[in-house]
Design a protein around this motif. Structure first.
Motif, short mmCIF file in Angstrom:
data_model
loop_
_atom_site.label_atom_id
_atom_site.label_comp_id
_atom_site.label_asym_id
_atom_site.label_seq_id
_atom_site.Cartn_x
_atom_site.Cartn_y
_atom_site.Cartn_z
N ARG A 132 0.87 -0.99 -0.14
CA ARG A 132 0.03 -0.10 -0.10
C ARG A 132 0.86 1.17 -0.24
NH1 ARG A 132 -4.79 -0.94 4.41
NH2 ARG A 132 -5.88 -2.46 3.06
N GLU A 133 0.58 1.96 -1.05
CA GLU A 133 1.46 3.15 -0.94
C GLU A 133 1.06 4.14 0.29
OE1 GLU A 133 3.50 4.03 -3.47
OE2 GLU A 133 3.07 1.89 -4.19
N ALA A 134 1.92 5.29 0.42
CA ALA A 134 1.69 6.28 1.36
C ALA A 134 0.85 7.08 0.68
CB ALA A 134 2.93 6.88 1.79
N ARG A 135 -0.04 7.64 1.72
CA ARG A 135 -1.28 8.55 1.28
C ARG A 135 -1.64 9.60 2.54
NH1 ARG A 135 -5.81 5.62 3.63
NH2 ARG A 135 -5.36 3.58 4.21
N MET A 136 -2.43 10.34 2.05
CA MET A 136 -2.78 11.53 2.88
C MET A 136 -4.09 10.97 3.57
SD MET A 136 -0.14 13.46 3.57
CE MET A 136 -1.11 14.79 4.43
N GLY A 137 -4.48 11.13 4.79
CA GLY A 137 -5.74 10.76 5.44
C GLY A 137 -6.35 12.20 6.34
N ARG A 138 -7.27 11.89 6.97
CA ARG A 138 -7.71 13.13 8.00
C ARG A 138 -8.20 12.50 9.13
NH1 ARG A 138 -8.64 18.14 6.41
NH2 ARG A 138 -8.40 17.47 4.12
N ASN A 139 -7.63 13.31 10.04
CA ASN A 139 -8.12 12.80 11.47
C ASN A 139 -9.60 13.17 11.57
OD1 ASN A 139 -8.71 12.57 14.16
ND2 ASN A 139 -6.69 13.43 14.90
N PRO A 140 -10.31 12.09 11.90
CA PRO A 140 -11.72 12.42 12.00
C PRO A 140 -12.12 13.35 13.17
CG PRO A 140 -11.45 10.01 12.37
CD PRO A 140 -9.92 10.76 11.84
N LYS A 141 -11.46 13.25 14.21
CA LYS A 141 -11.92 14.17 15.33
C LYS A 141 -11.48 15.92 14.84
CE LYS A 141 -11.57 13.79 20.21
NZ LYS A 141 -11.06 13.10 21.49
N THR A 142 -10.31 15.93 14.63
CA THR A 142 -9.83 17.41 14.41
C THR A 142 -9.65 17.77 13.08
OG1 THR A 142 -7.49 16.58 14.25
CG2 THR A 142 -8.20 16.86 16.54
N LYS A 143 -9.94 17.05 12.27
CA LYS A 143 -10.29 17.23 10.79
C LYS A 143 -8.69 17.62 10.08
CE LYS A 143 -14.77 16.86 10.63
NZ LYS A 143 -15.08 15.52 10.64
N GLU A 144 -7.67 17.41 10.93
CA GLU A 144 -6.18 17.68 10.49
C GLU A 144 -5.85 16.59 9.41
OE1 GLU A 144 -3.38 18.27 13.51
OE2 GLU A 144 -4.64 19.28 14.62
N PRO A 145 -5.13 16.81 8.50
CA PRO A 145 -4.65 16.02 7.33
C PRO A 145 -3.18 15.49 8.09
CG PRO A 145 -3.97 18.10 6.70
CD PRO A 145 -4.73 18.46 7.97
N ILE A 146 -3.15 13.98 8.11
CA ILE A 146 -2.06 13.31 8.64
C ILE A 146 -1.59 12.23 7.49
CG2 ILE A 146 -2.82 13.02 10.81
CD1 ILE A 146 -4.03 10.40 10.44
N GLU A 147 -0.46 11.79 7.56
CA GLU A 147 0.29 11.05 6.47
C GLU A 147 0.14 9.50 6.87
OE1 GLU A 147 4.35 10.07 4.34
OE2 GLU A 147 4.13 12.11 5.06
N ILE A 148 -0.41 8.93 6.16
CA ILE A 148 -0.54 7.44 6.41
C ILE A 148 0.76 6.61 5.91
CG2 ILE A 148 -1.95 5.29 6.30
CD1 ILE A 148 -4.36 7.18 6.15
N PRO A 149 1.46 6.23 6.43
CA PRO A 149 2.57 5.57 5.84
C PRO A 149 2.41 4.49 4.92
CG PRO A 149 2.64 4.91 8.15
CD PRO A 149 1.36 5.81 8.08
N ALA A 150 3.34 3.96 4.19
CA ALA A 150 3.06 2.48 3.21
C ALA A 150 3.22 1.82 4.15
CB ALA A 150 4.42 2.81 2.23
N SER A 151 2.42 0.55 3.72
CA SER A 151 2.71 -0.78 4.54
C SER A 151 2.49 -1.88 3.59
CB SER A 151 1.33 -0.69 5.61
OG SER A 151 0.15 -0.50 4.82
N THR A 152 2.82 -2.94 3.98
CA THR A 152 2.75 -4.28 3.33
C THR A 152 1.38 -5.16 4.21
OG1 THR A 152 4.80 -4.57 2.85
CG2 THR A 152 3.57 -6.58 2.87
N VAL A 153 0.41 -5.54 3.27
CA VAL A 153 -0.67 -6.07 3.92
C VAL A 153 -1.18 -7.59 3.35
CG1 VAL A 153 -2.03 -4.04 4.59
CG2 VAL A 153 -2.19 -4.88 2.37
N PRO A 154 -1.48 -8.44 4.13
CA PRO A 154 -1.95 -9.59 3.48
C PRO A 154 -3.10 -9.69 2.89
CG PRO A 154 -2.33 -9.67 6.15
CD PRO A 154 -1.73 -8.38 5.75
N VAL A 155 -3.24 -10.51 2.07
CA VAL A 155 -4.47 -10.47 1.06
C VAL A 155 -4.89 -11.89 0.84
CG1 VAL A 155 -5.45 -9.77 -1.38
CG2 VAL A 155 -3.91 -8.47 -0.01
#
Length: 91
Positions: free
Chosen positions: A55-78
């Motif tokens: 999974r590529e790194a992407r920008m997300g949003r903290n639902p509580k504060t609405k601040e943008p946060i960076e979600i780091p890249a990761s490896t996930v099982p499928v």
């Protein structure tokens, strides 16, 4: 079905003791986990295949504060179900 129920079902269907069935289930899960950790693909013909995806790194949003946060890249099982499993479940 949880892990305990799976162990009981394996024990019943194979005639193994519950302790031996638990060892077999745990060994299977451990072997699949180790293979995925090593980057390998595990194929169980007729059942499905386990693999990892990046999974590529992407920008997300903290639902509580609405601040943008960076979600780091990761490896996930499928898991991808095989044709035989899909056909059996859809009956």
């Amino acid at each position: 079905m949880n892990k305990t129920e799976l162990i009981a079902e394996v024990s019943k269907k194979t005639g193994m003791s519950k302790k031996d069935a638990e060892k077999a289930v745990n060994a299977t899960v451990d072997a699949i986990t180790e293979a995925l950790r090593a980057g390998d693909k595990v194929q169980l013909v007729g059942f499905g295949s386990f693999e990892t995806k990046q999974r590529e790194a992407r920008m997300g949003r903290n639902p509580k504060t609405k601040e943008p946060i960076e979600i780091p890249a990761s490896t996930v099982p499928v898991f991808k179900a095989g044709k035989a499993l899909k056909d059996e479940v859809s009956k």
